[in-house]
Design a protein around this motif. Sequence first.
Motif, PDB file in Angstrom:
ATOM      1  N   SER A 342      -1.764  43.702  39.085  1.00  8.65           N
ATOM      2  CA  SER A 342      -2.338  44.687  38.165  1.00  8.65           C
ATOM      3  C   SER A 342      -3.566  44.123  37.464  1.00  8.65           C
ATOM      4  N   ALA A 343      -3.488  42.849  37.067  1.00  9.03           N
ATOM      5  CA  ALA A 343      -4.638  42.232  36.403  1.00  9.03           C
ATOM      6  C   ALA A 343      -5.857  42.208  37.322  1.00  9.03           C
ATOM      7  N   LYS A 344      -5.640  41.937  38.610  1.00  8.77           N
ATOM      8  CA  LYS A 344      -6.750  41.967  39.567  1.00  8.77           C
ATOM      9  C   LYS A 344      -7.293  43.385  39.734  1.00  8.77           C
ATOM     10  N   ALA A 345      -6.397  44.365  39.794  1.00  6.25           N
ATOM     11  CA  ALA A 345      -6.834  45.757  39.929  1.00  6.25           C
ATOM     12  C   ALA A 345      -7.694  46.184  38.747  1.00  6.25           C
ATOM     13  N   LEU A 346      -7.417  45.613  37.583  1.00 10.52           N
ATOM     14  CA  LEU A 346      -8.155  45.944  36.363  1.00 10.52           C
ATOM     15  C   LEU A 346      -9.386  45.065  36.158  1.00 10.52           C
ATOM     16  N   GLY A 347      -9.509  44.007  36.965  1.00 11.16           N
ATOM     17  CA  GLY A 347     -10.631  43.091  36.808  1.00 11.16           C
ATOM     18  C   GLY A 347     -10.486  42.124  35.653  1.00 11.16           C
ATOM     19  N   ILE A 348      -9.240  41.825  35.265  1.00 11.98           N
ATOM     20  CA  ILE A 348      -9.020  40.925  34.119  1.00 11.98           C
ATOM     21  C   ILE A 348      -8.109  39.759  34.484  1.00 11.98           C
ATOM     22  N   ALA A 349      -8.046  39.410  35.769  1.00  9.04           N
ATOM     23  CA  ALA A 349      -7.130  38.361  36.215  1.00  9.04           C
ATOM     24  C   ALA A 349      -7.532  36.975  35.730  1.00  9.04           C
ATOM     25  N   ASP A 350      -8.752  36.821  35.263  1.00  9.77           N
ATOM     26  CA  ASP A 350      -9.148  35.533  34.696  1.00  9.77           C
ATOM     27  C   ASP A 350      -8.544  35.315  33.316  1.00  9.77           C
ATOM     28  N   GLN A 351      -7.987  36.370  32.722  1.00  7.79           N
ATOM     29  CA  GLN A 351      -7.439  36.290  31.371  1.00  7.79           C
ATOM     30  C   GLN A 351      -5.914  36.443  31.317  1.00  7.79           C
ATOM     31  N   VAL A 352      -5.355  37.307  32.130  1.00  7.48           N
ATOM     32  CA  VAL A 352      -3.922  37.622  32.049  1.00  7.48           C
ATOM     33  C   VAL A 352      -3.336  37.721  33.455  1.00  7.48           C
ATOM     34  N   GLY A 353      -2.009  37.889  33.520  1.00  4.54           N
ATOM     35  CA  GLY A 353      -1.337  38.121  34.789  1.00  4.54           C
ATOM     36  C   GLY A 353      -0.582  36.939  35.339  1.00  4.54           C
ATOM     37  N   SER A 354      -0.797  35.749  34.797  1.00  2.74           N
ATOM     38  CA  SER A 354      -0.059  34.559  35.206  1.00  2.74           C
ATOM     39  C   SER A 354      -0.050  33.570  34.057  1.00  2.74           C
ATOM     40  N   LEU A 355       0.840  32.591  34.160  1.00  8.79           N
ATOM     41  CA  LEU A 355       0.960  31.578  33.109  1.00  8.79           C
ATOM     42  C   LEU A 355       0.264  30.307  33.577  1.00  8.79           C
ATOM     43  N   LEU A 356      -1.002  30.200  33.226  1.00 12.23           N
ATOM     44  CA  LEU A 356      -1.805  29.029  33.543  1.00 12.23           C
ATOM     45  C   LEU A 356      -2.548  28.576  32.293  1.00 12.23           C
ATOM     46  N   PRO A 357      -2.740  27.265  32.125  1.00 11.23           N
ATOM     47  CA  PRO A 357      -3.527  26.794  30.986  1.00 11.23           C
ATOM     48  C   PRO A 357      -4.897  27.454  30.954  1.00 11.23           C
ATOM     49  N   GLY A 358      -5.282  27.917  29.780  1.00 11.71           N
ATOM     50  CA  GLY A 358      -6.565  28.580  29.585  1.00 11.71           C
ATOM     51  C   GLY A 358      -6.462  30.086  29.540  1.00 11.71           C
ATOM     52  N   LYS A 359      -5.419  30.649  30.142  1.00  7.70           N
ATOM     53  CA  LYS A 359      -5.245  32.099  30.082  1.00  7.70           C
ATOM     54  C   LYS A 359      -4.657  32.514  28.735  1.00  7.70           C
ATOM     55  N   ARG A 360      -4.768  33.796  28.439  1.00  6.07           N
ATOM     56  CA  ARG A 360      -4.218  34.320  27.196  1.00  6.07           C
ATOM     57  C   ARG A 360      -2.697  34.146  27.193  1.00  6.07           C
ATOM     58  N   ALA A 361      -2.164  33.870  26.028  1.00  4.42           N
ATOM     59  CA  ALA A 361      -0.716  33.666  25.887  1.00  4.42           C
ATOM     60  C   ALA A 361      -0.020  35.016  25.772  1.00  4.42           C
ATOM     61  N   ASP A 362       0.016  35.734  26.895  1.00  2.00           N
ATOM     62  CA  ASP A 362       0.719  37.010  27.008  1.00  2.00           C
ATOM     63  C   ASP A 362       1.998  36.738  27.790  1.00  2.00           C
ATOM     64  N   ILE A 363       3.131  36.837  27.110  1.00  5.34           N
ATOM     65  CA  ILE A 363       4.390  36.304  27.632  1.00  5.34           C
ATOM     66  C   ILE A 363       5.515  37.298  27.403  1.00  5.34           C
ATOM     67  N   ALA A 364       6.404  37.408  28.391  1.00  2.99           N
ATOM     68  CA  ALA A 364       7.644  38.169  28.220  1.00  2.99           C
ATOM     69  C   ALA A 364       8.819  37.253  28.558  1.00  2.99           C
ATOM     70  N   ILE A 365       9.891  37.388  27.797  1.00  2.21           N
ATOM     71  CA  ILE A 365      11.091  36.588  28.047  1.00  2.21           C
ATOM     72  C   ILE A 365      12.245  37.542  28.309  1.00  2.21           C
ATOM     73  N   VAL A 366      12.860  37.370  29.478  1.00  4.14           N
ATOM     74  CA  VAL A 366      13.919  38.263  29.936  1.00  4.14           C
ATOM     75  C   VAL A 366      15.207  37.465  30.060  1.00  4.14           C
ATOM     76  N   ALA A 367      16.248  37.905  29.350  1.00  7.15           N
ATOM     77  CA  ALA A 367      17.542  37.223  29.369  1.00  7.15           C
ATOM     78  C   ALA A 367      18.495  37.949  30.307  1.00  7.15           C
ATOM     79  N   LEU A 368      19.132  37.179  31.171  1.00 11.49           N
ATOM     80  CA  LEU A 368      20.098  37.739  32.112  1.00 11.49           C
ATOM     81  C   LEU A 368      21.487  37.144  31.908  1.00 11.49           C
ATOM     82  N   ASP A 369      21.718  36.556  30.733  1.00  9.89           N
ATOM     83  CA  ASP A 369      22.977  35.843  30.514  1.00  9.89           C
ATOM     84  C   ASP A 369      24.192  36.759  30.406  1.00  9.89           C
ATOM     85  N   GLU A 370      23.976  38.060  30.207  1.00  9.24           N
ATOM     86  CA  GLU A 370      25.110  38.983  30.137  1.00  9.24           C
ATOM     87  C   GLU A 370      25.238  39.807  31.419  1.00  9.24           C
ATOM     88  N   THR A 371      24.663  39.303  32.504  1.00  5.35           N
ATOM     89  CA  THR A 371      24.712  40.023  33.780  1.00  5.35           C
ATOM     90  C   THR A 371      25.459  39.199  34.825  1.00  5.35           C
TER      91      THR A 371
END
Length: 437
Positions: A342-371
């Motif tokens: 999606s970030a590539k489709a929007l032309g913003i993959a240099d900023q978001v879409g993956s967790l790499l040093p230098g990218k924006r700290a946009d993060i989601a945490i998903v817990a599956l401990d009750e599954t």
Amino acid sequence: METIYSADWLLPIEGEPIENGAVAFENGRITRVGTSTELGDGRRFPGAAIMPGLVNAHVHLEYSGYTGFGDGLDFGGWIALHLQRKLHLTFDDVVALARLGAAECLASGVTTVVDASYSAASPHACTELGLKAIVGLEVFGGDPEAALSRFEKLKEIASPAVSEQVRLGISPHAPYTVSPEVYAAARQLGVPVVTHLAESAAERSWLTRGEGPLVAMGKQLLPPLGETGIRALARANAAGPEMIAAHCVDLDQEEIELLASLDIGVAHCPRSNGYLGCGIAPLTSLLAAGVRVGIGTDSPASAPSFDMFEELRSAVAFARARERDSQVLTAARALELATLGSAKALGIADQVGSLLPGKRADIAIVALDETSLLPWEDAQAAVVLGGSPERVVLTVVDGETKYEKGEFEWDVLRSASAAARGRMLAGGSQAARAVEP
């Protein structure tokens, strides 16, 4: 000061999953990624996976209260009902709906959206809640001057909410309501162009032959073009890399190649297309042609929710069903499409879409401990197959927590949305037409 989160797994997307992984960030950007042994535990999330914030490539936040409207109608009847009902809302109603939509996106682990906005309410909601957005302000008709005048009016309404996080674009609705000349004028603005393209066979029937279900839209329709929207836009030099086209379901091979050659980004919305009976987009063919493809939920006007995990599961199931092949789209590949894709489709993959040093700290945490998905076999598949808004424990945008499970005042948000929905069902008031610029 550097902040560190750690969990059972870290899913960087660009790179292999990291068991007992951790991410560090400071001043809104990721500084380090590795194991918790290397970085330290910081704040630990047991039974969870840390991943990039999801990037929802196509939404209408202002339609959050529309669930079930026109269910079972054909595409033409559905869109005609939709156009009529939204005229019964005040601007405050639409802001309330957009506010709920933005909250539901954040609760689904989404940190960035591409929104198509009819009334310029959604930028205000996004800014208030801290959701990143590219907001296309919707324009209609065949006259470029009139369309750009509407755009300027909407831009004025949206301007107090515009920032580095909430950017404006223009949204020519679709080739059956907007002329190629208006698309060409929109392109000259130098901003993102958000549109609906090749959504249904009904669109092709009207544009090529002047017949079919879209006749129900009446005066909203423009005269047929004698060719499909993609071909008409290509002929008019009215589409290119700045365009984000939602749906792209009803395509022939030449049109797929045109999308690739024009470098148009595509937002794949499988649930919306399925519920409206529009079909299943040729996802594997689009990807094979080199089209930049992301995942979008569309809105509850067509899909039931902004739940990106349901969208991912639908993308996997529909792609496999269309191709009759269980290997054409893995869960891990679907997760990549909903983040980096999606970030590539929007032309913003240099900023978001993956967790790499230098990218924006946009993060989601998903817990599956009750599954039943623990212990983990494949962390990426587990997140896709078992994730849900109820299992998102934290959503971080530019290093700041914008959603933590249980923190939103859902009763207040849903009460305001319900009031707006009631006005639409009751027929609204004459004064309510103030929502239309």
